[in-house]
Design an enzyme around this catalytic site. Structure first.
Site, PDB file in Angstrom:
ATOM      1  CE  LYS A 138      -3.819  -2.550   1.868  1.00  0.00           C
ATOM      2  NZ  LYS A 138      -4.465  -3.146   3.015  1.00  0.00           N
TER       3      LYS A 138
ATOM      4  CD  GLN B 256      -3.602  -4.790   6.201  1.00  0.00           C
ATOM      5  OE1 GLN B 256      -3.424  -3.863   5.420  1.00  0.00           O
ATOM      6  NE2 GLN B 256      -4.279  -5.871   5.852  1.00  0.00           N
TER       7      GLN B 256
ATOM      8  CG  ASP C  20     -10.132  -1.030   4.019  1.00  0.00           C
ATOM      9  OD1 ASP C  20      -9.853  -1.315   2.848  1.00  0.00           O
ATOM     10  OD2 ASP C  20      -9.448  -1.361   5.002  1.00  0.00           O
TER      11      ASP C  20
END
Ligand code: NAD
Length: 285
Positions: free
Chosen positions: A53, A97, A120
């Protein structure tokens, strides 16, 4: 023999368009786009995802802010950090994460992220928006799958679409996105009966099960679009998907490989969401 859908190529073109717009925002309006990535503990797979990322942020010209926290971080400390990031104007998107260590309640953390920075698309507000079809952030993996299907030129409207898997991250939002494009959707899961027959009727088949080589050729309709979301690590260390690529490739019309299919798309869609977040936060979208 199926045409291979090249996720790396499609992903590169999404990133190129994000990079172009990011540069324009900076040059014309002085706006820098920033993504904060938070990782707790030292799960090796999570570390790889976070590094990828960061690399993608560099490629598209985003600032990236990494917070690597110790395994022993408490939930309260993590929530405090999320609060700081929610208020930091340099940060347009926040990604925590997953999975988090067991002593931290993932739902509490997801719910604490400002929905405007939830790139997300896991916050209940964004999940609800996906449900009603009025969304700004697309859930990254399903959105990537939609781009891959679009790259084939195959029309979704009116087609039989079968999604194997009903997770909140992949299966459910995937089904919603296909439904918004007027596909006729069947969601299969571990309790589904006649799975083979249901799948063999699919014009578009998306596998998100997490079991190596689960989808075999007898489950696939001749000429179908087969999208393999699965990422499974075999004992020999190799990665493989949920689809038995060798046999299914001979029958499908289009197929995604693993690696090099859905995987690269997830990250490029995250970049796209972060750009969208930045534009929304300055009132440009
Ligand atoms: P999950 O474990 O949350 O869900 C798996 C789903 O498969 C469940 O809904 C379950 O009902 C269904 N299932 C299990 N056994 C089944 C059976 N015998 N028949 C039919 N359905 C069955 O997993 P997930 O988070 O949705 O991920 C699925 C896979 O996709 C995993 O391999 C994961 O690593 C991968 N994944 C890839 C990406 C990417 O970027 N490419 C992103 C997320 C997940």
């Amino acid at each position: 023999m199926a045409q291979i859908i090249n996720g790396k190529e499609v992903s590169a073109s999404v990133k190129a368009s994000v990079a172009k717009e990011t540069a324009q925002l900076k040059d014309e309006k002085g706006i820098k786009v920033g993504l904060a990535v938070v990782i707790v503990g030292d799960n090796p797979a999570s570390r790889v995802y976070v590094n990828n990322k960061k690399k993608a942020c560099e490629e598209v010209g985003f600032q990236s802010f990494e917070y690597a926290l110790d395994e022993s971080t408490t939930q309260e400390q993590l929530l405090d950090l999320v609060d700081v990031l929610n208020r930091d104007t340099r940060v347009n998107g926040i990604l925590v994460q997953l999975p988090l260590p067991k002593h931290i309640d993932e739902t509490a953390v997801i719910n604490a992220i400002s929905p405007d920075k939830d790139v997300d698309a896991f916050h209940p507000v964004n999940v609800g928006k996906i449900m009603i079809g009025n969304y700004s952030f697309l859930p990254c993996t399903p959105a990537g799958v939609m781009e891959l299907i679009a790259s084939t030129g195959v029309e979704i409207a009116g087609k039989n679409c079968v999604v194997i898997g009903r997770s909140n991250i992949v299966g459910k939002p995937m089904s919603m996105l296909l439904l918004h494009k007027s596909g006729t959707i069947t969601i299969c899961h571990s309790k589904t009966q006649n799975l083979k027959e249901v799948c063999a009727n699919a014009d578009i088949l998306v596998a998100a099960v997490g079991r190596p080589n689960f989808v075999t050729a007898d489950m696939v309709k001749e000429g179908a679009v087969v999208i393999d979301v699965g990422i499974n690590r075999l004992e020999n260390g190799k990665l493989c998907g949920d689809v038995d690529f060798e046999s299914v490739e001979k029958k499908a019309g289009y197929i995604t490989p693993v690696p090099g299919g859905v995987g690269p798309m997830t990250i490029s869609m995250l970049m796209k969401n972060t750009l969208t977040a930045a534009k929304q936060q300055v009132g440009l979208e």
